[in-house]
Design a protein around this motif. Structure first.
Motif, short mmCIF file in Angstrom:
data_model
loop_
_atom_site.label_atom_id
_atom_site.label_comp_id
_atom_site.label_asym_id
_atom_site.label_seq_id
_atom_site.Cartn_x
_atom_site.Cartn_y
_atom_site.Cartn_z
N LEU A 60 0.97 -1.32 -0.03
CA LEU A 60 0.04 0.04 0.11
C LEU A 60 0.93 1.20 -0.03
N ALA A 61 2.11 1.05 0.57
CA ALA A 61 3.09 2.14 0.40
C ALA A 61 4.31 1.57 0.25
N PRO A 62 5.37 2.12 -0.34
CA PRO A 62 6.78 1.54 -0.62
C PRO A 62 7.43 1.13 0.62
N ILE A 63 7.97 0.10 0.26
CA ILE A 63 8.70 -0.74 1.32
C ILE A 63 10.30 -0.23 1.42
N VAL A 64 10.75 0.56 2.55
CA VAL A 64 12.17 0.79 2.46
C VAL A 64 13.11 0.22 3.09
N VAL A 65 14.19 -0.06 2.69
CA VAL A 65 14.97 -0.91 3.05
C VAL A 65 16.47 -0.08 2.73
N GLY A 82 16.45 -8.57 1.11
CA GLY A 82 16.09 -9.63 1.78
C GLY A 82 16.54 -9.71 3.12
N ARG A 83 17.93 -9.69 3.25
CA ARG A 83 18.79 -9.81 4.38
C ARG A 83 18.50 -8.45 5.30
N TYR A 84 18.55 -7.16 4.54
CA TYR A 84 18.33 -6.06 5.59
C TYR A 84 16.73 -5.91 5.90
N LEU A 85 15.92 -6.39 5.18
CA LEU A 85 14.56 -6.44 5.41
C LEU A 85 14.38 -7.31 6.71
N ARG A 86 15.07 -8.47 6.96
CA ARG A 86 14.99 -9.56 8.04
C ARG A 86 15.56 -8.94 9.26
N GLN A 87 16.70 -8.28 9.04
CA GLN A 87 17.48 -7.78 10.08
C GLN A 87 16.46 -6.52 10.77
N ASN A 88 15.68 -5.86 9.94
CA ASN A 88 14.83 -4.91 10.37
C ASN A 88 13.97 -5.31 11.05
N MET A 89 13.16 -6.58 10.56
CA MET A 89 11.94 -7.19 11.30
C MET A 89 12.38 -7.44 12.64
N LEU A 90 13.64 -8.16 12.63
CA LEU A 90 14.22 -8.84 13.99
C LEU A 90 14.42 -7.65 14.95
N ARG A 91 15.02 -6.43 14.36
CA ARG A 91 15.13 -5.28 15.55
C ARG A 91 13.66 -4.98 16.08
N LYS A 92 12.65 -4.77 15.15
CA LYS A 92 11.18 -4.42 15.58
C LYS A 92 10.62 -5.36 16.64
N SER A 130 15.15 14.78 0.99
CA SER A 130 15.70 13.62 -0.11
C SER A 130 14.52 12.98 -0.64
N GLN A 131 14.83 11.83 -1.48
CA GLN A 131 13.77 11.35 -2.08
C GLN A 131 13.87 9.70 -1.65
N ILE A 132 12.75 8.94 -1.58
CA ILE A 132 12.79 7.48 -1.03
C ILE A 132 12.11 6.86 -2.04
N THR A 133 12.75 5.98 -2.80
CA THR A 133 12.40 5.26 -3.71
C THR A 133 12.21 3.69 -3.13
N GLY A 134 10.81 2.94 -3.06
CA GLY A 134 10.79 1.83 -2.64
C GLY A 134 9.82 0.98 -3.59
N PRO A 135 9.66 -0.55 -3.42
CA PRO A 135 8.75 -1.19 -4.21
C PRO A 135 7.51 -0.97 -3.68
N LEU A 158 11.69 0.24 6.68
CA LEU A 158 11.72 1.25 7.80
C LEU A 158 10.88 2.59 7.36
N TYR A 159 10.77 3.50 8.09
CA TYR A 159 9.94 4.55 8.19
C TYR A 159 8.45 4.35 8.22
N ASN A 160 8.06 3.19 9.26
CA ASN A 160 6.74 2.91 9.26
C ASN A 160 5.81 3.97 9.77
N ALA A 161 6.36 4.54 10.89
CA ALA A 161 5.78 5.65 11.47
C ALA A 161 5.21 6.71 10.32
N GLU A 162 5.93 7.03 9.34
CA GLU A 162 5.75 7.81 8.33
C GLU A 162 4.70 7.11 7.30
#
Length: 173
Positions: A60-65, A82-92, A130-135, A158-162
């Motif tokens: 619904l909104a771009p995924i930022v990694v 995928g590796r950075y996304l997994r690390q982000n989810m583990l930190r959360k 800046s500009q964020i580009t995400g899938p 990242l940037y889920n609060a936004e």
């Protein structure tokens, strides 16, 4: 939706937060955002689906990694995405669970190849200076049911609060 109407989706793994905010909005019937006060006409709760160890989503909104140093955005075709996304989810997960990690900490993501071929599948959004580009394409996540549910509730990347990283559940094919 009526012309001029706004649909606002809010999600959180902290159920008390959602309940308190919904009660506050229901009592006021107005939600003040950026010095405007749109009238709230309806509030509905969408239950978290039973996602299990594999789920399909639509962005619904771009995924930022970002890379570990936080200097480069990763695209879904990057081998490190995928590796950075997994690390982000583990930190959360650790932040929400007093530092503990799920028993199953696996997580992999695959974006639909058909979508890649038929349209670009990314979106560039101004963000700060800046500009964020995400899938912005459908994807499948496999692994820890707890991490998948957390991604659905808190957002992937990242940037889920936004508002970045929000995804809607799709039927698994």
């Amino acid at each position: 939706m009526r012309p001029g109407a706004v649909e606002w989706l809010l999600s959180s793994p902290i159920k008390g937060f959602i309940k308190a905010l919904a009660a506050y909005i229901a009592s006021r019937r107005v939600l003040e955002v950026a010095d405007i006060g749109p009238k709230v006409t309806e509030s509905i709760e969408i239950p978290t689906p039973n996602l299990g160890g594999q789920a399909r989503f639509s962005c619904l909104a771009p995924i930022v990694v970002l890379t570990a140093d936080g200097k480069r955005f990763q695209t879904p075709d990057s081998p490190e995405f995928g590796r950075y996304l997994r690390q982000n989810m583990l930190r959360k997960y650790a932040a929400l669970n007093a530092g503990s990690l799920p028993e199953d900490d696996s997580l992999s993501v695959t974006f639909d190849a058909d979508c890649l071929q038929t349209r670009r599948g990314t979106k560039r959004i101004p963000f700060g200076n800046s500009q964020i580009t995400g899938p912005l394409r459908p994807f499948t996540v496999r692994g820890s049911a707890e991490l998948i549910a957390l991604g659905y509730q808190a957002g992937f990347g990242l940037y889920n609060a936004e508002g970045f990283g929000m995804a809607a559940s799709l039927p698994v094919s």
